[in-house]
Design a protein around this motif. Structure first.
Motif, PDB file in Angstrom:
ATOM      1  N   SER A  99     -33.306 -55.631 -18.991  1.00 53.62           N
ATOM      2  CA  SER A  99     -34.437 -55.815 -18.082  1.00 53.62           C
ATOM      3  C   SER A  99     -34.395 -57.183 -17.419  1.00 53.62           C
ATOM      4  CB  SER A  99     -35.755 -55.658 -18.839  1.00 53.62           C
ATOM      5  OG  SER A  99     -35.945 -56.743 -19.723  1.00 53.62           O
ATOM      6  N   CYS A 120     -42.826 -52.609 -19.652  1.00 48.09           N
ATOM      7  CA  CYS A 120     -42.033 -51.935 -18.610  1.00 48.09           C
ATOM      8  C   CYS A 120     -40.705 -51.368 -19.124  1.00 48.09           C
ATOM      9  CB  CYS A 120     -41.818 -52.808 -17.383  1.00 48.09           C
ATOM     10  SG  CYS A 120     -42.377 -54.498 -17.467  1.00 48.09           S
ATOM     11  N   PRO A 121     -39.902 -52.163 -19.872  1.00 49.61           N
ATOM     12  CA  PRO A 121     -38.608 -51.587 -20.248  1.00 49.61           C
ATOM     13  C   PRO A 121     -38.760 -50.292 -21.047  1.00 49.61           C
ATOM     14  CG  PRO A 121     -38.684 -53.942 -20.758  1.00 49.61           C
ATOM     15  CD  PRO A 121     -40.073 -53.539 -20.380  1.00 49.61           C
ATOM     16  N   HIS A 160     -39.490 -47.529 -18.590  1.00 47.39           N
ATOM     17  CA  HIS A 160     -38.285 -47.139 -17.846  1.00 47.39           C
ATOM     18  C   HIS A 160     -37.448 -46.176 -18.690  1.00 47.39           C
ATOM     19  CE1 HIS A 160     -39.713 -50.104 -15.218  1.00 47.39           C
ATOM     20  NE2 HIS A 160     -38.958 -51.127 -15.544  1.00 47.39           N
ATOM     21  N   TYR A 212     -38.205 -59.317  -8.503  1.00 44.51           N
ATOM     22  CA  TYR A 212     -37.938 -57.947  -8.080  1.00 44.51           C
ATOM     23  C   TYR A 212     -38.871 -57.404  -7.013  1.00 44.51           C
ATOM     24  CZ  TYR A 212     -41.234 -57.405 -12.020  1.00 44.51           C
ATOM     25  OH  TYR A 212     -42.274 -57.522 -12.887  1.00 44.51           O
ATOM     26  N   ASP A 215     -41.732 -53.377  -7.490  1.00 41.56           N
ATOM     27  CA  ASP A 215     -40.480 -53.652  -8.185  1.00 41.56           C
ATOM     28  C   ASP A 215     -39.382 -52.774  -7.597  1.00 41.56           C
ATOM     29  OD1 ASP A 215     -38.353 -53.662  -9.963  1.00 41.56           O
ATOM     30  OD2 ASP A 215     -39.586 -53.377 -11.750  1.00 41.56           O
ATOM     31  N   SER A 267     -35.775 -53.066 -10.995  1.00 43.81           N
ATOM     32  CA  SER A 267     -35.600 -52.501 -12.345  1.00 43.81           C
ATOM     33  C   SER A 267     -34.903 -51.142 -12.321  1.00 43.81           C
ATOM     34  CB  SER A 267     -36.946 -52.358 -13.052  1.00 43.81           C
ATOM     35  OG  SER A 267     -37.521 -53.618 -13.238  1.00 43.81           O
ATOM     36  N   LYS A 307     -31.372 -51.886 -12.465  1.00 48.28           N
ATOM     37  CA  LYS A 307     -30.976 -52.440 -13.761  1.00 48.28           C
ATOM     38  C   LYS A 307     -30.895 -51.358 -14.835  1.00 48.28           C
ATOM     39  CE  LYS A 307     -32.625 -57.149 -13.306  1.00 48.28           C
ATOM     40  NZ  LYS A 307     -33.812 -58.011 -13.434  1.00 48.28           N
TER      41      LYS A 307
END
Lengths: 648, 648
Positions: free
Chosen positions: A308, A336-337, A340, A469, A493, A496, A499
């Motif tokens: 991240s 967030c990660p 995702h 981002y 964003d 991400s 990523k």
């Protein structure tokens, strides 16, 4: 002649050598009176400093952060001048403006400090010096001269600061008998400073390092009008009365415990009720807007945060790792990660978008123990988080819906003053500080700006403060007593997805990357409830009050009827209880007022005979005798509609 | 003559030298036929082993864990005998009984392993040997003899095991041509073993240490009747079909991700719905029973767990510490210490008791990666936890209420077979393994026992397995296919109040310590939902089903009406959606069946014209055409009452 570009895009011609103040005067004397400092081509600029060539000019007044900062920074210099007049041997550290006012770190020598009684004399001297109308004069000096000046003055702190500065970039500012090493900018002269209050004395290590000597930090604030200072001091008093830590304790909302750890609140039953009400609110909004709720762990391997981009850069704001199974696990500092990974768990198609994932995700952030402040700044954050994965075409609508949700909540909590701070990228830093996609930056920023315009949200734009981002929107809310708090961050964003290699199949069956909106309209429980405590002074709207009703029988004789009324309230889902103590009614009412219970139902002979209650509202007093049924029905309505006012 | 005391307290006299089997025969031939093994004065005992003096005797049958263990342990010996017959060079490690069956770790020499095809021959040999009716004969041997025996046999593993044994405590068991180093006990002879199935071949390091050689682990199971084996194998097949990992994936309930970490599920939107339904259920029950909900951090300083007694003893089941601010922080493995701190935050009086604190507290426990099993055994636990602080006088009622809640939930989920395993203290270990308060142990154990009797909860008592701080009740539930799972622990605690110095003011205004009940009727989300997946094979009752209704228009022409019906369902709070794909109705139905959506609403010309839907129930088929209003109303009722059956 030089060309001056104004923020609205207008360009006017002036003679070279003109100053921003003169330009302000050329526009209107009203403006010239209000303006405090300027910005030239993105750089801070004194109003009296001349302009040599074409440039972009912004003028800032007391209404702008930059205006207040220059005003308070100049006030710090004025305080230093007063200190040198009163304490000839004083040595000076640094004296910056802060959110509210300014401070100066000083060394009185021989381990001497200051006491509150000393402050009045300094204030008096400041007012006296201010009235001398001394100009703040800027001069560029070379490093050698600067060193010579402070060596003569025998000021070790400024000499140490000078070591880090590059020759050619050093400036002095002088007003009256005082000269300081200073980058500026400053207001034109001391006469702008009309009212002065020194607020506080604290200790502070030189340059924040505990190995350095302890200095005396003197806090103050100044205003252009006495009335403004008076209002500020009243607000401070009120803020003290509404201190969330004090009210949190009085209402048994939360506590801290040494064995659990600093900055880690334990929410007591009353706080637990408020949290559940906030979560119910959030869930209703999420359900209405088509969010999916997920549940994800509070920890993950370092690999996730390296992916991240949070590690290693953000490591110092995270708790240290747990080393296990040959890897490192971290307590998450953001959700967030994990979201995702949920998005990525199953193949998505354009039909699944917008895909909105919500979670009251708990995060842990390491805050320096000195920065902790009750629940307003804690180390645990129960965050009203969500991530919206959408196409570029869907972005405008989604972002608009998110902002309408913010607005709905402002209204719900009676927050009338709010603004959004829109942080933009700096085109010169694309590929370094910012994702290298100029087109997407400009498009997204334009969309964000348009949404804010269209919804009529007050906002200011700040260059070069975006997230890596995408553009960032900080939401600032003013409490009922006029203090501003940054309550939430709203982010766009477009990095991400790359990523984490997140894709969806578009209608041509091609892989495409989604845009992601990060949003948290209720911020964190910790900070939002902290804000609401101050905002309402603990007198929460009924739906949010831990205890909504208390039944007060005037004597034991009416206890059975009191219990009956209480049962009727509870059956209707109202948080009610009976004060069954053997106390006088006056005492019962006073105690209920202290606990800020919105509704008191007094019960005596007449009430019992007529199947009624006498309603008292906290802080408002008696509302008369009403049938129980009617009271229950109105209370239900008040709670269901999350009314800000009492409707009985 | 010797005096034999039976579990019901009866005492009978027998001649010295009598065996438990002879005693069983003296009671009834029926019992003698069923009994498998005995316990004498708390020690395991072969049925044929004679009794020399007065003792307490328990007889165990197939219905008891001890009975099954002896049976399967003997079956492991039988398998070893068969292996030696078929593989003369085989070396034997250990061969214990397990929850279902037994295994033996073997070394075939020269790196040889076994394949499934070899198993049939071994099974056949086992049946052949069993029919020889060989007695299991116990003999006490001295260490030297034992070493000589296994040296001659050239068995390095048994020789290594012998090193750790004390002379005078070594016993051999022999049946037919096979002799094993073994503590026993065993069933009388091999003829008890009627049906045999070898289930699985795995690798296992000798003594679980990866530095040791890899052995072949052979799993098997045996039964006294072929019908029982058949039923067991059918159940295994069904368990495979209902595997929670498989169904969890098919229904998109949860996922795992390498970057997040082993044993840490990410609950997807459908799983999130189930979690919310479970939490709503828990909260309703807690509200009805007067619980306060609190919210506490997932971490704490080591000091907290040292105080609770979890550290250092429990450290290996916890995540490793985070070292910070000169101390160690741990992810919590249990919520109790945090709740004790909440109790302690404000002075309590007897009027506040029973004080019931509830929290869906998330805990983290380190499980060996080999022990992890989907969500049934994970490293994160969302626990339906609560702690009840009460007086001794209140204990009976509170404990009774907790158990009624368990029973209510068994009924709610259609769990018809359950039992509680009541673990008691051992009086000889007071002050060491157990809190040194004999009176309180006996009183509490009696109260617990009485509650269980009174509520008609089936339970078994186990000596010397209590928690340090009080009697423990493990709740075991049988899934629809007959597998038992330990789902929750219910504990009485008279130690933590002292450790945390918790007190309340009693009615004489003296400080007194509360008793604490730990309870978690829904266990953890992870394990409970895992159980429910198997129990319902993913066909959850409607209230719990992530998707409750799917609207299936037979062609695009009926799409507007389908959306209208869907909207009506959603407005009623029903989780409904429309299958708007351009597919044949047969395909739509098949796909909905795969997703186990309880209700399918088929929509065509006739349905549209009459404002009706044709209802199909998952796995049951067509239920006929019904008015939309009626369907909505019945579904609402089915969901509100959390009905186990479909009421349409």
């Amino acid at each position: 002649m030089i060309k001056i570009t104004f923020p609205d895009g207008n360009i006017r011609e002036y003679e070279a050598g003109i100053s921003p103040m003169q330009i302000a005067e050329s526009i209107s004397m009203g403006l010239a009176k209000k303006v405090l400092v300027a910005e030239v081509d993105g750089k801070s600029w004194d109003l009296t400093r001349t302009l040599a060539g074409d440039c972009a000019l912004k003028l800032y007044t007391w209404d702008d952060t930059a205006g207040k900062e220059a005003y308070w920074h100049s006030s710090a210099h004025l305080m230093a001048e007063a200190l040198e007049a009163l304490y000839p041997n004083v040595k000076l550290g640094i004296g910056p403006p802060i959110e509210q006012g300014f401070y100066y770190d000083i060394d009185l020598g021989e381990g001497r400090t200051m006491v509150s009684e000393d402050l009045a004399a300094i204030e008096k001297k400041m007012v006296e010096l201010a009235s001398k109308n001394s100009a703040f004069e800027r001069s560029e000096v070379n490093k050698q001269e600067a060193i010579r000046f402070f060596t003569e003055k025998a000021d070790p702190y400024k000499l140490e600061l000078l070591q880090d500065l590059t020759d050619g970039e050093i400036t002095f500012y002088k007003q009256g008998n005082f000269t300081d090493l200073c980058r500026g900018p400053h207001i034109p002269n001391t006469s702008y400073i009309k009212s002065v209050k020194l607020l506080n004395i604290a200790g502070a290590y030189w340059r924040g390092n505990e190995k350095n000597p302890m200095m005396t930090r003197l806090y103050g604030i100044t205003f252009p009008k006495q009335a403004e200072l008076d209002a500020y001091l009243t607000m401070l008093e009120e803020a003290k009365r509404r201190d969330h830590r004090k009210i949190g304790k009085e209402l048994s909302l939360f506590t801290f415990d040494d064995m659990v750890g600093q900055g880690l609140p334990l929410w007591l039953p009353n706080g637990g009720i408020m949290i559940e009400e906030m979560e119910r609110l959030a869930k209703e909004d999420e359900d209405a807007d088509g969010y999916h709720r997920v549940v994800t762990p509070h920890i993950a391997k370092e690999e996730l945060y390296i992916t991240s981009g949070h590690l290693p850069y953000y490591a110092e704001s995270m708790y240290p790792p747990m080393e296990m199974d040959g890897t490192k696990y971290y307590l998450r500092a953001m959700n967030c990660p994990h979201h995702h990974k949920v998005f990525d768990a199953e193949q998505k198609s354009y039909k699944d978008l917008p895909y909105r994932l919500a979670e009251y995700g708990t995060c842990y952030r390491y805050e320096d123990s000195g920065a902790l402040f009750g629940i307003m700044r804690s180390r645990v954050l129960h965050m009203n988080d969500a991530h919206i994965y959408c196409t570029k075409d869907q972005f405008y609508d989604e972002f608009s819906k998110v902002n309408r949700l913010y607005q709905k909540n402002f209204e719900l909590f009676g927050v009338t003053d709010y603004k959004m701070r829109l942080s933009l990228h700096d085109p010169s830093k694309l590929g370094q500080k910012y994702v290298n996609n100029s087109k997407l930056w400009l498009e997204t920023e334009a969309m964000v700006r348009n949404v804010l315009y269209e919804l009529g949200v007050p906002f200011e734009e700040v260059a070069d403060e975006a997230a890596f981002y995408g553009p960032k929107i900080d939401v600032e809310m003013k409490s009922a007593i006029g203090r501003w708090f940054t309550m939430a961050t709203n982010q766009v964003d477009f990095s991400s997805a790359e990523k984490f290699n997140l894709t969806f199949k578009n209608s041509n069956n091609e892989e495409e990357r989604p845009l992601i909106i990060h949003r948290a309209p209720l911020g964190t429980h910790e900070r939002y409830i902290g804000f609401l405590i101050e905002h309402f002074a603990g007198n929460f709207p009924t739906w949010l009050a831990p205890q909504q009703v208390i039944i007060l029988p005037i004597s034991d004789k009416f206890m059975p009827y009191a219990h009956e009324v209480n049962a009727a309230m509870r059956a209707a889902g109202i948080r009610s209880k009976t004060d069954d103590r053997n106390e006088k009614i006056g005492k019962k009412i006073r105690d209920a007022e202290v606990l800020k219970v919105p509704y008191m139902m007094v019960i005596g002979e007449k009430e019992m005979n007529e199947n009624k209650v006498s309603v008292r509202i906290h802080g408002q007093g008696d509302k008369g005798m009403l049938p129980v049924e009617e009271v229950v029905s109105k209370l239900k309505q008040e709670i269901r509609t999350r009314s800000l006012v009492h409707i009985i």
